[in-house]
Design an enzyme around this catalytic site. Sequence first.
Site, PDB file in Angstrom:
ATOM      1  N   TYR A  97       0.792  -1.230   0.000  1.00 58.57           N
ATOM      2  CA  TYR A  97       0.000   0.000   0.000  1.00 58.57           C
ATOM      3  C   TYR A  97       0.827   1.284   0.000  1.00 58.57           C
ATOM      4  CZ  TYR A  97      -4.433  -2.453   0.295  1.00 58.57           C
ATOM      5  OH  TYR A  97      -5.528  -3.229  -0.001  1.00 58.57           O
ATOM      6  N   GLU A 139      -9.072  -7.398   4.222  1.00 58.10           N
ATOM      7  CA  GLU A 139      -8.255  -8.458   3.619  1.00 58.10           C
ATOM      8  C   GLU A 139      -7.671  -9.376   4.688  1.00 58.10           C
ATOM      9  OE1 GLU A 139      -5.591  -6.096   1.261  1.00 58.10           O
ATOM     10  OE2 GLU A 139      -7.305  -5.249   0.177  1.00 58.10           O
ATOM     11  N   GLY A 273     -20.530 -17.458 -19.018  1.00 59.29           N
ATOM     12  CA  GLY A 273     -20.979 -17.019 -17.701  1.00 59.29           C
ATOM     13  C   GLY A 273     -21.728 -18.085 -16.929  1.00 59.29           C
TER      14      GLY A 273
END
Length: 397
Positions: A97, A139, A273
């Site tokens: 980050y 996360e 899909g």
Amino acid sequence: MSASFSPHTITLIKSTVPLLAEHGTTIIEAMYHRLFEDPQIEALFNQANQKNGTQIHALAGAILAYARNIDNPGVLASAIERISQKHVGYAIHPEHYPHVATALLGAIKQVLGDVATSEVLEAWGEAYWFIANLLKDREAVIREGIMTKNGGWIHWRRFVISKRIPESETITSFMLHPEDGGPVVPHQAGQYLTFRFDAAGMPGMKRNYSISCGPNSDHYRITVKREHGTGASAFLHDQAKVGTIIECTPPVGDFFLPSVIERPIVLLSGGVGLTPMVSMMEQIAEAYPDAQVWYVHGTQNRETHAMDAHIRALVSRHKHMKATTFYTQRSEADDAEAGFITIDWLRANTPFQKADFYLCGPRPFLRTFVRDLIGAGVPAAQVHYEFFGPMDEEMAA
């Protein structure tokens, strides 16, 4: 989700909205240029989405939406969940980050020049780290949940292709077992795996593929359409054999069935899909005998229709499951409806406003049905969809 931004910070961020609307893609291009000076950071990203510009456009739109809603960041909750799941799949960790922060703020200064005063950059730094910390926290929870389950893992794990199954003229299924012989963490039906391919000509290429089998602790199955070009699907179809090793991270994604099914379910797919829908149907056939399920699928013709026999077998096992297929090129011998799936047909043949809809398919398919289902009265909270690739602002809306 609440933020304690000062009124001054909110004013500064909102003052940049017109500039972001005009120069957002240029800022993001500059940000990625800075990030990709480090090959290890560059390897974290899906380069196909960089080359075709979809990721740049999507991120520019997301940052603009964030700036417009800086005083109400709660509207971004669903995006935070989707991005967090994606980051776990791409093996993005907290140490990455700061690189993004430095690149983003540097790009803002580079593109906006004197308008990007120290106060503006400080405000954007505060805004960035607010979102970054939300992502990191979520996360961490996702990873912990994976690791507490038998068969869980975090980084890249090697899998052996144990079987290839032709499903149509362009679609093949691949059965995957861990090379280490251990168990796999059972996925939630509808989730996907993220793969890293290091074959010649595509070093570090990453792709997401839905898992097309029901949850289990032994193996995964992915079902892949052969796309034009020389990318991951071409490698799998043309080069990957039984015994080939490929790497992936654990199952992730926010598109899956609830643990308790309270409403009728309509599964709606177009083309390839169908893959997460097959996973959902396998789970329903195994674990939800009382669920009411309508599966509606659209494809070109019998030759492009994958897994038809398997789907019919699942329907025959479940007393409350129905399946209907639409062919745009239907012959008299085909057991299918002719033409395209329509809202009017869905309204007449499914529980519609009473149902939970699960959708997966090409971008035009999703854009049409997400918009039209909600416009026809299906509550937005009952319309769930999976889309692979960067989510543009129109789709996210």
